[in-house]
Design a protein around this motif. Sequence first.
Motif, short mmCIF file in Angstrom:
data_model
loop_
_atom_site.label_atom_id
_atom_site.label_comp_id
_atom_site.label_asym_id
_atom_site.label_seq_id
_atom_site.Cartn_x
_atom_site.Cartn_y
_atom_site.Cartn_z
N ALA A 24 0.83 -1.21 0.00
CA ALA A 24 0.00 0.00 0.00
C ALA A 24 0.86 1.26 0.00
O ALA A 24 0.57 2.22 -0.72
CB ALA A 24 -0.92 0.00 1.21
N PHE A 25 1.94 1.26 0.82
CA PHE A 25 2.83 2.43 0.86
C PHE A 25 3.46 2.67 -0.51
O PHE A 25 3.50 3.81 -1.00
CB PHE A 25 3.91 2.22 1.92
N ALA A 26 3.97 1.61 -1.12
CA ALA A 26 4.60 1.75 -2.44
C ALA A 26 3.57 2.20 -3.48
O ALA A 26 3.86 3.05 -4.33
CB ALA A 26 5.22 0.42 -2.86
N TYR A 27 2.36 1.66 -3.42
CA TYR A 27 1.32 2.02 -4.38
C TYR A 27 0.96 3.50 -4.26
O TYR A 27 0.85 4.21 -5.27
CB TYR A 27 0.08 1.15 -4.15
N ILE A 28 0.79 3.96 -3.01
CA ILE A 28 0.43 5.36 -2.80
C ILE A 28 1.55 6.28 -3.31
O ILE A 28 1.29 7.30 -4.00
CB ILE A 28 0.15 5.62 -1.31
N LEU A 29 2.80 5.95 -2.99
CA LEU A 29 3.93 6.79 -3.41
C LEU A 29 4.02 6.86 -4.94
O LEU A 29 4.19 7.94 -5.51
CB LEU A 29 5.22 6.23 -2.82
N ILE A 30 3.88 5.71 -5.58
CA ILE A 30 3.95 5.68 -7.05
C ILE A 30 2.79 6.45 -7.66
O ILE A 30 2.96 7.21 -8.62
CB ILE A 30 3.97 4.22 -7.54
N ALA A 31 1.58 6.29 -7.11
CA ALA A 31 0.40 6.98 -7.65
C ALA A 31 0.54 8.50 -7.54
O ALA A 31 0.18 9.24 -8.46
CB ALA A 31 -0.86 6.51 -6.93
N VAL A 32 1.09 8.96 -6.40
CA VAL A 32 1.26 10.41 -6.20
C VAL A 32 2.22 10.99 -7.23
O VAL A 32 1.94 12.01 -7.87
CB VAL A 32 1.76 10.69 -4.76
N TYR A 33 3.37 10.33 -7.43
CA TYR A 33 4.35 10.87 -8.37
C TYR A 33 3.93 10.66 -9.82
O TYR A 33 4.32 11.45 -10.70
CB TYR A 33 5.73 10.28 -8.09
N ALA A 34 3.14 9.64 -10.09
CA ALA A 34 2.60 9.48 -11.44
C ALA A 34 1.70 10.65 -11.79
O ALA A 34 1.76 11.20 -12.91
CB ALA A 34 1.84 8.16 -11.56
N LEU A 35 0.87 11.08 -10.84
CA LEU A 35 0.00 12.23 -11.07
C LEU A 35 0.81 13.52 -11.14
O LEU A 35 0.59 14.36 -12.03
CB LEU A 35 -1.04 12.32 -9.95
N TYR A 36 1.77 13.69 -10.24
CA TYR A 36 2.57 14.92 -10.20
C TYR A 36 3.34 15.12 -11.50
O TYR A 36 3.33 16.22 -12.08
CB TYR A 36 3.52 14.85 -9.01
N LEU A 37 4.01 14.09 -11.98
CA LEU A 37 4.80 14.21 -13.20
C LEU A 37 3.90 14.37 -14.42
O LEU A 37 4.27 15.06 -15.38
CB LEU A 37 5.71 13.00 -13.36
N ARG A 38 2.74 13.76 -14.40
CA ARG A 38 1.81 13.96 -15.51
C ARG A 38 1.35 15.41 -15.57
O ARG A 38 1.24 16.00 -16.65
CB ARG A 38 0.60 13.03 -15.37
#
Length: 575
Positions: A90-104
């Motif tokens: 869950a921690f890894a998923y949340i971190l990846i999702a946040v930066y996927a949105l930020y970089l997009r």
Amino acid sequence: MRAIGPFLRDAWALARPYWSSEDRWRARGLLAAVVVLNLSLVGMTVVLTFWQRAFYNALEAKDSAAFMALLFSWHTTADEGFLPSFAVVAFAYILIAVYALYLRQALEIRWRRWLTEVYLTRWLDQRAYYRMALTDPVTDNPDQRIAEDARLFVEDSLALGLGLMRSVVTLFSFVLVLWSLSGPVTLLGVTIPGYMVWVALVYALLGTWLAHLIGRRLIALNFNQQKVEADFRYALVRFRENVEGIALHGGEADEKRGLTQRFRALMENWWGIMSATKRLTLFTVGYQQVASIFPIVVAAPAYFAGRIPLGGLIQTSSAFTQVQDSLSWFVENYARLTAWRATVERLTGFTRAVAAARAAGGGPVAATGDAPGLALQDVTLSLPDGRVLLAGGEAAVAPGESVVVTGASGSGKSTLFRAIAGIWPFGSGRIALPATGRALFLPQRPYIPLGSLKRAVCYPEDEAGFSDDAVAAALEAAELGHLAPRLHESEPWDRRLSGGEQQRLALARALLLKPDWLFLDEATASLDPGGEERLYAKLKAALPGSAIISIAHRPAVAGFHDRGLRLEGGRLIQA
């Protein structure tokens, strides 16, 4: 609306230039990072389905040690192998999702900045905006297309493109999982391997076909909604910019009727969107609700027969849902796809209209000549409807000469100035512009840009190139000295100043910039006769070597000029 093939070609033609622009490497790097992060999310989702299988099997077996390990540390089983805990996943998923949105979002703003600069450059280049205003009634609200449609195109292109990619990868990832879990089934004597995959495929294809039948009316409605929204917004802006004229005419009732009529068109189209969206939502929500329980129902016989444990049933349901969601991408994004298509249509139309305006010929050719003066050679001017204002006009103005141009209203005096400025697209002939020197055109209604008063006086030059004292002196000479202390105040000066004060400000601009060629199109018509004479005298004194060509009706103005030209009966004659 056109077929899907030409539409996709237009969408690619709008998107492709950015990815080969000067910003391409940074853009490609951001896109690559976003793609990797989105693929990582798909991988995390696959891991979660195996985690779910082990977790629910632990529940079924009442294995508390495995239960706690799967929540907070790690667990190893014979079937799944090593599995990280839910907390880690869950921690890894949340971190990846946040930066996927930020970089997009970082990619979105860079792409939008580049696209906006390109559209502004093309729209302003070769005065395409002016030609479009005269000759292209179809391409409405260019401001909205540059500001709003460009934003929507970038946002929807990235969201839909990345969503489609993620759905495709998810589909292939979970098809393998679902195929291995579902096993074969015998139907009417025929053994079907991986039957859950085929069930998901049929379910999604049927849903996609029905969604298109139900929602295809949204394509035209979304296209028209952007148009009527922009029309209503433009009417409100125009009302705000002309409050004094409306108030003096007492035109509130008529303006309200016009605004209400535009809003009624907006509202009627919106009701159409609501109706079509209601039908589409009724189907898609029902489709999603059925999909949430459908795989459990299909796989339940195998569970009740003891062929799969509870964890296997849950994993089968999760894998089916992922496959079905991937196959149903079109269903779930249909409304957004229709809006994106409408945006592409509007941007494509705008792009083609700008290109046509820039490429269009016509009008007298205004080009720098070899002589130091201004010369009109066989100049013909006409209106967009074909009516000729001037035929075969010939004239010459020497440097430093003062000429007044007269004629009846509507005879073509202002059009002649537009042709000299090189912006009038109807007619023929040649206008030889002076080989050297700067020209300044002051129309009857001066243009006052947004920003400080100093910027308004210095326009179109950069205000940083002039001292405050020089600008204040120009205002004092134009009898606007009381405004000098407010040079750095930003106000809507076109509404704060009266018509006469706006014309005085424009004359202060001429006194400050000191052009070699000054064209005045009734630029003092709002002044009283005494003020007009005083300011003409100041112009003559401050610009002794400048040529001044004026359009004027008052006889007193003629006294400040060396000679006159008159437009009469389609001919340009010596007055």
